[in-house]
Design an enzyme around this catalytic site. Structure first.
Site, PDB file in Angstrom:
ATOM      1  N   GLU A   1       0.793  -1.220   0.000  1.00  0.00           N
ATOM      2  CA  GLU A   1       0.000   0.000   0.000  1.00  0.00           C
ATOM      3  C   GLU A   1       0.829   1.275   0.000  1.00  0.00           C
ATOM      4  O   GLU A   1       0.467   2.272  -0.608  1.00  0.00           O
ATOM      5  CB  GLU A   1      -0.913   0.002   1.215  1.00  0.00           C
TER       6      GLU A   1
ATOM      7  N   SER B   1      -6.935   5.997   9.385  1.00  0.00           N
ATOM      8  CA  SER B   1      -7.367   5.731  10.768  1.00  0.00           C
ATOM      9  C   SER B   1      -6.249   6.090  11.717  1.00  0.00           C
ATOM     10  O   SER B   1      -6.447   6.693  12.753  1.00  0.00           O
ATOM     11  CB  SER B   1      -7.696   4.255  10.931  1.00  0.00           C
TER      12      SER B   1
ATOM     13  N   SER C   1       0.737   7.302   9.069  1.00  0.00           N
ATOM     14  CA  SER C   1       2.073   6.836   8.707  1.00  0.00           C
ATOM     15  C   SER C   1       2.855   8.000   8.130  1.00  0.00           C
ATOM     16  O   SER C   1       2.309   8.785   7.354  1.00  0.00           O
ATOM     17  CB  SER C   1       2.009   5.724   7.662  1.00  0.00           C
TER      18      SER C   1
END
Lengths: 801, 464
Positions: free
Chosen positions: B214, B268, B271
C-alpha cells in the site's frame, strides 16, 4: 504511624478539611526553628518546604592535658569524652493533599516561633488560588516563582545530592526499579514535565546551543565540584517543545468519557481495562503482523479506532486504558523525537501525570523503548513530587547559597519512595495518612569524587545490589533484625546517666524495625538496597533518637588498651628482617581488622572474652594462601621504588588503627612514602573517627619518632572522609581530602575492612595501585565468597597500562 | 447466472434493500447526489498504522507480490503473459474500516466479444453498473465515476464502490458462489485486508490475490498523478494565510522537484514516510492518533454516527471552551518560552472542571477533538521533518477529505512552529474533478491508490 484525621483520602471536592489533628512529631518536625518557607501547590497535592536546624547530641573527644605526664596511670583513658549539643541544618519537605492545606497552615501558624521570616516562596498552579489564604494565615508575603525554573532547580538538586534518585521502571522484571548511580556528567539532559500539558526542556550547560547540532559536544561539567558559576549554568534551561496532550487531556477527556471525576480513579480504571476493545490494532487491519514494516499485530494502529460505531457500548475501564495508552504513547514519541534532535539519550519524566504511578511509568517506559528502539532511557525520580518545592526553596535561599553544600537524604525522617494511592500499588505500605516526608541533612563540607576513580561515571560503590539479589536481601535483613537487640542494648549502655535512654532506645528500635519491614516489602523504597544503606539507615535512626555514638566508651577503652601495646608491637616488628616484617605488618593489619563490633561473630567473642587481644586475633586468621591472595605481588612491588603518597582509609578504633594501621603507616613513611590517613568525619559503630584519630596520632607521635617527625613535616596527614558510614562511597568524599589527594599525587590507595573493601569498593577500579584488605567476619558472606569465617581478602591491584 | 442471481446473495448477506440505506444528501452543484452520509471513518487504510511506528530504515522497493501461488493461480498468471488481462478488471483496497472496490466497465465491447463473453461476466457488469447500492452497506460513489477513460487500449468507465470491511466474508462468499475463479481474472488488492483476507480468498473463493504494497501504491500513485498533471495544472497546493479565513487562499505548488519529501498519510492512524525517490523511501514513524481517533472519540463524545457529521459538528464548535490555552494559565503570552496566548496548553484541559464540563456543547467537543488530533499530527510531522532534514511535507489521506479546518490548521501550525521553514502541501485533483464534475475534492489516498491498482494491473498486462 499517626493518623491524620478521619476524613481520609476518599473525601471529594475542594472543601478544606479543618477537623484534622496533625501529629506534629511526625509531620511538621522542627517547626519551632523553621526559618524559610516555600510552597508548591499543585492540582491536588501541596508540598511545603522549610529550612530548620536540629539540635543533636554529639560525643566529642578531647585530649587530656598531658603537661604532667608522670601522673598518667594505667587505668586512665587516653582522652575524655563529652557529650555536647550540636546544631545542624536540615531541609524538611512535607507533601499532603490540598484538602489539608488550611489545617496545615493553621498548624504552622500556631507553632511557628521564628518571626524573622517575612516571605514565602510559592510555585505551582495552586499558588495563585491559595495566595490570599497563605498570606492571611501565615502573615507572610507570597512571592511567586516560575514553575519551570523551580522544577529544574529542584531536579538538579536531587540529582546531585541523592545518589539513587533516578530510576528506570521495568514492570514485571525483578527488580522493577533500577536505580542509576549518580552520573557526573548528567548535563545536559531532557526533562519532560507532564502536567496538564507537556513541557520539554533541555537542562544544563549547553542548553542554549539550540536544535539539532550534535557536533557541538558539550563539556561534561563535573557536577561533583560545583562552583557558583557552574551551578548557574547548570540551572539554565531551554524550552525546546511541548504538547497539549498531557495529564489534563487524560483527566479532562477521561472525565468526559467515563464520568469519573478524580485523576487517581481514572488511573485505577485504566489499570483494569483492556485497550484492545477500543483501539484498532495492526492485526485488526492486517489479520496479523505487518511483516514488511516489521509491525507486530498487537500494536495500536488507531487509538479509539474501534469506537467509531454507535452499536457498541464500551466499558469505562477499557476507554480509560485506551486513553492512557494514547497519551503515554504520544508523549513518549514526542520525547524520543526531541531527544533525537538534541542527541540526548536520557529523558527524565516528571509532573503529576507520573507521580510515581506504576501504570503511567510503565506505559511511558514502554513507549520510549518502542519509539527509540531502546536507544533512549526513560528515567523517573524518587522525589519527583518535591522538585517544585525544592526549587522554590532554593530560589528563596539563594543568599545562603545552598548549592555550595552537599546534602544527604536522612533515611530516618524520609518516607521513602513517592506516594501513590495504595490501591494502585498494593505493595505500598500504609503511610502516615496521606502525608509524605523528605528530610535532607546539610553536610558540613561539600562532597566530591575521589580523583583517583578510573571512571567516575561507571563507579558503583556497592558490591551487591540487594534489590536484585533476593537471597542476599533476605539474609541481610534478617541479620540486621537479629542484631537489633544488641544495638539497642549498646545504645542504652552508652548513656548511663540519661533517664530517658531506655525510652529513646525503644523508639529507635521501633523506627529501625519499621524501616526494615518496609524494605522487606519494598526493597527499592530508598533507592538501591545495599548493606551500606542498611547500615546508614541504622546510623540515621540512632542519631534521630540522640544516640550519636553508642560505641564512644568502647572505642575509648580499646584505644587506651591498644596504645599501651604500641611500643611493644613496634619493637617486635623492628626486630624482624625486611621480608618477614612486611608479612607481619600485613598480618597485623588483618588481625587488627578482626576487632569489629559491627560483626556479630566478633562482638560475641569480645563480649564474652575481654582478654581477647591482638595475638588471639592473629591466631583466628586464615593461613596463607588466603581466600584472595595477591601478597606475593605486593611484596614484589615493595622491593621496587617507594610510592609517592599513600591514601589509607582506616576502619576500626583500637587495635585495628593503632596496632594494625599505624605500624603499616610507619613502614611506608620509612620508605619515603607520604601518607594520608583518612577517617570518618562522624561516628559509625566502632569505626575510628577523624577526631579520635587526631588524638591517637598525637599519642603515638609522643612514643614514636618516625610518626612524630612525619606529622611535624607534613608527610603524614590526617584527613576526614566526610562520611559517617561504616562503608565508603568514593564518589562522595570530603572535598578537602580530594584536593589533597590530587596535590600530593597519591599513587596508592589502601582500603581496609569489610564495610569499605568488601561490601563496598570490592570491584572499584582506580587509576592507581590499590590494596583492599579485610577479614570476613560473617560466615554467610564468607561462604558466598567461597571461604570460611575469618577468611582473608588481600587484593592488590595495579591498573592496566 | 443472471443479474438477479448475482444480486441475490449480496442482498442476502449485505442486508436490506438499497434504497432504505440511502439518506437524502445535500445535492452537489451538479444536482447529483453527493456521497451518502452513512460512511464510516473512511479508509482505515492500513498504511496509516499508528503507534506501531518506526520501522525506520526499512527501505522497501517491492511492488506487488504473488505469494503461495497455487497451480490454478499460476495458470492465471501464465495467461496474463499471453494477452491483456481478461475482464473483469477489479481492484480492491481493503482498509480497516472500508473496502473500496474499483471496477472498470468496458464500453467498447465488440459484438464478437459480446458473443464470447461468459454469462457470469455479463451479469457482474450489469449488476455493478445498474445499481448504486448493493445490499444494505455497499455503495457506489456515482460522483467519483470516471467516464470514457482509456485504459490499456480499452475505453470504459471506472466505478468506485465501497462497503464496510466487516462484510468482507460475505463478499468472498459471493465470489465463491458466483465462481469468480472461473473467470481467470486477477484481483489486485492493497490495504491491510489484502493480507488479512488473503487466505480466505484462496481457500474459500479459490481466488489468488495480487497483493500490492500500500505504501508503494500510495507513493507511486501520487507521483504518477502529479507527473500526468491533469489539465496541465499542478496537483499540489498550499495555503497562503491559513489562519485568516478572509485572506486564506489555496495556491498551486510546483512539485517539479519533489525529493526529498515527507509524506504524511492520515487514515485511521498516521504513517509518515520519507521519500527520496520513486523507489527509495522509508517509513519514519507513525502515530495511532489519526482519523480513526478523531471519529472514534467524536462518536463517544457526541453520539455522531458519520465522519461527515463529526466534521460538520466540529465546524460549528468552539474548542477554546474545552481546551486550556496558554492565556488561560498565564493571562496572555508566556514570553519566557515564546508561547503565544492562543496556543493550546492542555487539550481538554478545561474538562478537568465539572462546571466547564457542563458548559460545553457537543460541537465544542467535536471541534476540540479535531484540533487536538490535527495539532498532534502537525507536531509529530514537524519533528520528523526536522530529524530527517526535509522541508516539504505533503499531507494526504481520508482524514483530510472535505476537512478544510484540519488542512488549514496543519498549514498554519507547520508554518508557525517552524518559523516558516516548513511548508505543508496538500494533494488535490481539482483539474480532474473539474473536468468530471466541476467540484473540488481533495484526492484521497484511497483514490490515489485506486489509480495505482489500475496501473499495476496494466503494467502486469503490458509487460507480459
Amino acid at each position: 504511624m499517626a493518623e491524620c484525621g478521619a476524613s481520609g483520602s476518599g473525601s471529594s471536592g475542594d472543601s478544606l478539611d479543618k477537623s484534622i489533628t496533625l501529629p506534629p512529631d511526625e509531620i511538621f518536625r522542627n517547626l519551632e526553628n523553621a526559618k524559610r518557607f516555600a510552597i508548591d501547590i499543585g492540582g491536588s497535592l501541596t508540598k511545603l518546604a522549610y529550612y530548620s536546624t536540629v539540635q543533636h547530641k554529639v560525643a566529642r573527644v578531647r585530649s587530656f592535658d598531658h603537661s604532667d605526664k608522670d601522673t598518667e596511670q594505667d587505668h586512665e583513658p587516653p582522652y575524655e569524652i563529652s557529650v555536647q549539643e550540636e546544631v545542624t541544618a536540615r531541609l524538611h519537605f512535607v507533601k499532603f493533599e490540598n484538602t489539608y492545606i488550611e489545617a496545615c497552615l493553621d498548624f504552622i501558624k500556631d507553632h511557628l516561633v521564628n518571626t524573622e521570616t517575612k516571605v514565602i516562596q510559592a510555585t505551582g498552579g495552586g499558588a495563585y488560588k491559595f495566595k490570599d489564604l497563605i498570606e492571611e494565615k501565615l502573615q507572610l508575603k507570597v512571592d511567586k516563582e516560575d514553575v519551570m525554573t523551580c522544577l529544574i532547580k529542584g531536579c538538579n538538586f536531587v540529582l546531585k545530592n541523592i545518589p539513587h534518585e533516578a530510576f528506570m521502571y521495568q514492570k514485571g522484571s525483578n527488580p522493577e526499579f533500577r536505580f542509576q548511580t549518580n552520573h557526573p556528567s548528567v548535563f545536559p539532559y531532557l526533562l519532560v514535565s507532564i502536567g496538564s500539558g507537556v513541557s520539554i526542556v533541555k537542562v544544563g550547560p549547553g542548553s542554549w546551543e539550540t536544535t539539532g547540532l550534535c557536533s557541538a559536544l558539550l563539556s561534561t561539567g563535573c557536577m561533583s565540584e560545583p562552583c557558583q558559576a557552574q551551578v548557574e549554568t547548570e540551572d539554565r534551561f531551554e524550552w525546546i517543545g511541548g504538547s497539549s496532550i498531557g495529564g489534563g487531556t487524560f483527566w479532562g477527556l477521561g472525565a468526559l468519557l467515563t464520568k469519573t471525576k478524580k485523576f487517581d480513579e481514572l488511573l485505577h480504571l485504566a489499570s483494569r481495562g483492556q485497550h484492545t476493545n477500543v483501539d484498532m490494532l495492526v492485526q485488526d487491519i492486517y489479520g496479523g503482523a505487518h511483516q514488511t514494516l516489521g509491525l507486530s499485530g498487537n500494536l495500536i494502529a488507531s487509538s479509539f479506532g474501534k469506537s467509531a460505531t454507535a452499536d457498541t457500548e464500551f466499558s469505562k475501564e477499557d476507554m480509560a486504558k485506551s486513553l492512557l495508552h494514547m497519551i503515554s504513547n504520544d508523549i513518549g514519541q514526542l520525547a524520543c523525537l526531541y531527544a533525537r534532535l538534541h542527541c540526548l539519550d536520557r529523558v527524565y519524566f516528571g509532573g503529576f501525570f507520573i507521580r510515581g504511578h506504576p501504570v503511567t511509568m510503565r506505559t511511558i517506559t514502554y513507549s520510549i523503548n518502542f519509539f527509540s528502539k531502546g536507544e533512549v532511557q526513560a528515567l523517573f525520580l524518587r522525589h519527583e513530587g518535591y522538585l517544585g518545592a525544592i526549587g522554590a526553596f532554593l530560589k528563596g535561599a539563594e543568599q545562603d547559597n545552598p548549592n555550595q553544600y552537599s546534602w544527604e537524604e536522612n533515611y530516618a525522617g524520609s518516607s521513602g519512595l513517592m506516594s501513590s494511592s495504595p490501591e494502585l500499588c498494593p505493595t505500598q505500605r500504609p503511610r502516615s495518612g496521606t502525608f509524605d516526608l523528605l528530610e535532607m541533612d546539610r553536610l558540613e563540607r561539600p562532597l566530591v569524587n575521589l580523583p583517583l576513580l578510573l571512571d567516575p561515571s561507571s563507579y558503583v560503590p556497592d558490591t551487591v545490589d540487594l534489590t536484585d539479589d533476593a537471597l542476599a536481601r533476605k539474609y541481610w535483613l534478617t541479620c540486621f533484625e537479629e542484631a537489633l537487640d544488641g544495638v539497642v542494648k549498646r545504645a542504652v549502655a552508652s548513656q548511663p546517666g540519661s533517664v530517658d535512654a531506655a525510652e529513646r532506645a525503644e523508639k529507635f528500635r521501633q523506627k529501625y524495625w519499621n524501616k526494615l519491614q518496609t524494605l522487606r516489602q519494598q526493597p527499592f523504597a530508598y533507592g538501591t538496597l545495599t548493606v551500606r544503606s542498611l547500615l546508614d539507615t541504622r546510623e540515621h535512626c540512632l542519631n534521630e533518637f540522640n544516640f550519636p555514638d553508642p560505641y564512644s566508651k568502647v572505642k575509648q577503652k580499646d584505644n587506651g588498651v591498644a596504645l599501651k601495646c604500641f611500643q611493644r608491637v613496634i619493637h617486635s616488628l623492628d626486630a624482624l628482617g625486611w621480608e618477614e616484617r612486611q608479612l607481619a605488618l600485613v598480618k597485623g593489619l588483618l588481625a587488627g581488622n578482626v576487632f569489629d563490633w559491627g560483626a556479630k561473630a566478633v562482638s560475641d567473642v569480645l563480649e564474652s572474652d575481654p582478654q581477647f587481644g591482638f595475638e588471639e586475633a592473629k591466631r583466628k586468621l586464615q593461613e596463607r594462601p588466603w581466600l584472595v591472595d595477591s601478597y606475593s605481588k605486593w611484596l614484589q612491588r615493595l622491593k621496587g621504588p617507594p610510592h609517592k603518597c599513600a591514601l589509607i582509609f582506616a576502619d576500626n578504633s583500637g587495635v585495628d588503627v593503632i596496632l594494625g594501621v599505624f605500624p603499616f603507616v610507619r613502614e611506608l613513611l620509612s620508605r619515603g612514602t607520604e601518607v594520608i590517613l583518612a577517617c570518618n568525619s562522624g561516628p559509625a559503630l566502632n569505626d575510628v573517627t577523624y577526631s579520635e584519630s587526631l588524638i591517637v596520632a598525637e599519642r603515638i607521635a609522643a612514643m614514636d619518632p618516625v610518626v612524630r617527625s612525619a606529622l611535624g613535616e607534613g608527610r603524614l596527614l590526617l584527613m576526614q572522609t566526610g562520611s559517617s558510614s561504616p562503608c565508603l562511597d568514593l564518589s562522595r568524599l570530603d572535598k578537602g581530602l580530594a584536593v589533597l589527594v590530587r596535590e600530593r599525587g597519591a599513587d596508592l590507595v589502601v582500603i581496609e575492612g569489610m564495610g569499605r573493601a568488601v561490601h563496598t569498593n570490592y570491584h572499584a577500579a582506580l587509576r592507581c595501585e590499590s590494596l583492599k584488605l579485610a577479614v570476613i567476619k560473617n560466615s554467610w558472606l564468607a561462604e558466598r565468597l567461597g571461604g570460611r569465617l575469618f577468611s582473608v581478602i588481600f587484593k592488590y591491584e595495579v591498573p592496566a597500562e | 447466472m443472471g443479474a438477479g442471481r448475482l444480486g441475490a446473495p449480496m442482498e442476502r448477506h449485505w442486508g436490506v434493500s438499497a434504497s432504505s440505506v440511502r439518506e437524502p444528501a445535500p445535492g452537489g452543484p451538479d444536482g447529483r447526489r453527493r456521497e451518502p452520509l452513512r460512511r464510516r471513518a473512511n479508509s482505515a487504510s492500513a498504511s496509516a498504522v499508528g503507534a506501531s511506528a518506526s520501522a525506520e530504515g526499512v527501505r522497501r522497493d517491492r511492488p506487488g507480490s504473488y505469494s503461495g501461488a497455487t497451480s490454478a493461480s499460476r495458470q492465471r498468471v501464465e495467461s496474463l503473459r499471453k494477452k491483456r488481462p481478461l475482464f473483469p478488471w477489479f481492484g480492491l483496497d481493503i482498509g480497516g474500516t472500508l473496502v473500496k472496490l474499483v471496477y472498470f466497465e468496458p464500453k467498447d465491447i465488440t459484438a464478437e466479444e459480446e458473443e464470447e463473453e461468459v454469462e457470469s461476466l455479463k451479469s457482474i457488469r450489469k449488476y455493478l453498473t445498474s445499481n448504486v447500492a448493493y445490499g444494505s452497506t455497499g455503495i457506489r460513489d456515482v460522483h467519483l465515476e470516471l467516464k470514457d477513460l482509456t485504459l490499456c487500449g480499452r475505453k470504459g468507465n471506472l466505478h468506485f464502490i465501497r462497503f464496510p470491511t466487516h462484510d468482507m466474508p460475505a463478499f468472498i462468499q459471493m465470489g465463491r458462489d458466483k465462481n469468480f475463479s472461473s473467470l481467470h481474472t486477477v484481483f489486485c488488492a492493497t490495504g491491510g485486508g489484502a493480507y488479512k483476507f488473503e487466505q480466505d480468498f484462496l481457500t474459500i473463493g479459490d481466488l489468488q490475490l495480487c497483493k500490492l504494497d500500500e505504501l508503494d501504491c500510495l507513493i507511486k500513485g501520487i507521483l504518477y498523478i502529479d507527473s500526468v498533471g491533469f489539465n496541465g495544472r499542478s496537483q499540489c497546493y498550499y495555503f497562503e494565510n491559513p489562519a485568516d479565513s478572509e485572506k486564506c487562499q489555496k495556491l498551486p505548488f510546483d512539485l517539479r522537484n519533489p525529493y526529498p519529501l515527507l509524506l504524511v498519510n492520515i487514515g485511521s492512524g498516521v504513517s509518515i514516510l520519507a521519500v527520496y525517490s520513486k523507489d527509495n523511501y522509508k517509513r519514519v514513524t507513525g502515530t495511532s492518533l489519526g482519523g480513526g481517533t478523531f471519529f472514534g472519540l467524536c462518536c463517544l463524545l457526541t453520539g455522531c454516527t458519520t465522519f461527515e457529521e463529526a466534521l460538520e459538528m466540529a465546524s460549528r464548535g468552539d474548542s477554546t471552551k474545552v481546551d486550556k490555552l496558554v492565556r488561560d494559565i498565564y493571562g496572555g503570552d508566556y514570553e519566557r518560552f515564546g508561547l503565544p496566548g492562543w496556543a493550546v496548553a492542555s487539550s481538554f484541559g478545561n474538562m478537568m472542571s465539572k462546571e466547564k464540563r457542563e458548559a460545553v456543547s457537543k460541537e465544542d467537543l467535536a471541534r476540540a477533538t479535531l484540533i487536538t488530533i490535527t495539532n498532534n499530527i502537525g507536531s509529530i510531522a514537524r519533528m520528523c521533518a526536522l530529524n530527517e532534514n526535509i522541508n516539504q511535507v505533503v499531507f494526504v489521506g481520508n482524514f483530510l477529505r472535505i476537512n478544510t479546518i484540519a488542512m488549514r490548521l496543519l498549514a498554519y501550525a507547520l508554518d508557525y512552529w517552524s518559523k516558516g521553514q516548513l511548508k505543508a502541501l496538500f494533494s488535490e485533483h481539482e483539474g480532474w474533478c473539474d473536468r468530471m464534475y466541476g467540484r473540488d475534492i481533495n484526492m484521497s489516498a484511497t483514490l490515489i491508490r485506486f489509480f495505482r491498482v489500475i496501473l499495476e494491473l496494466l503494467e502486469h498486462s503490458l509487460s507480459y
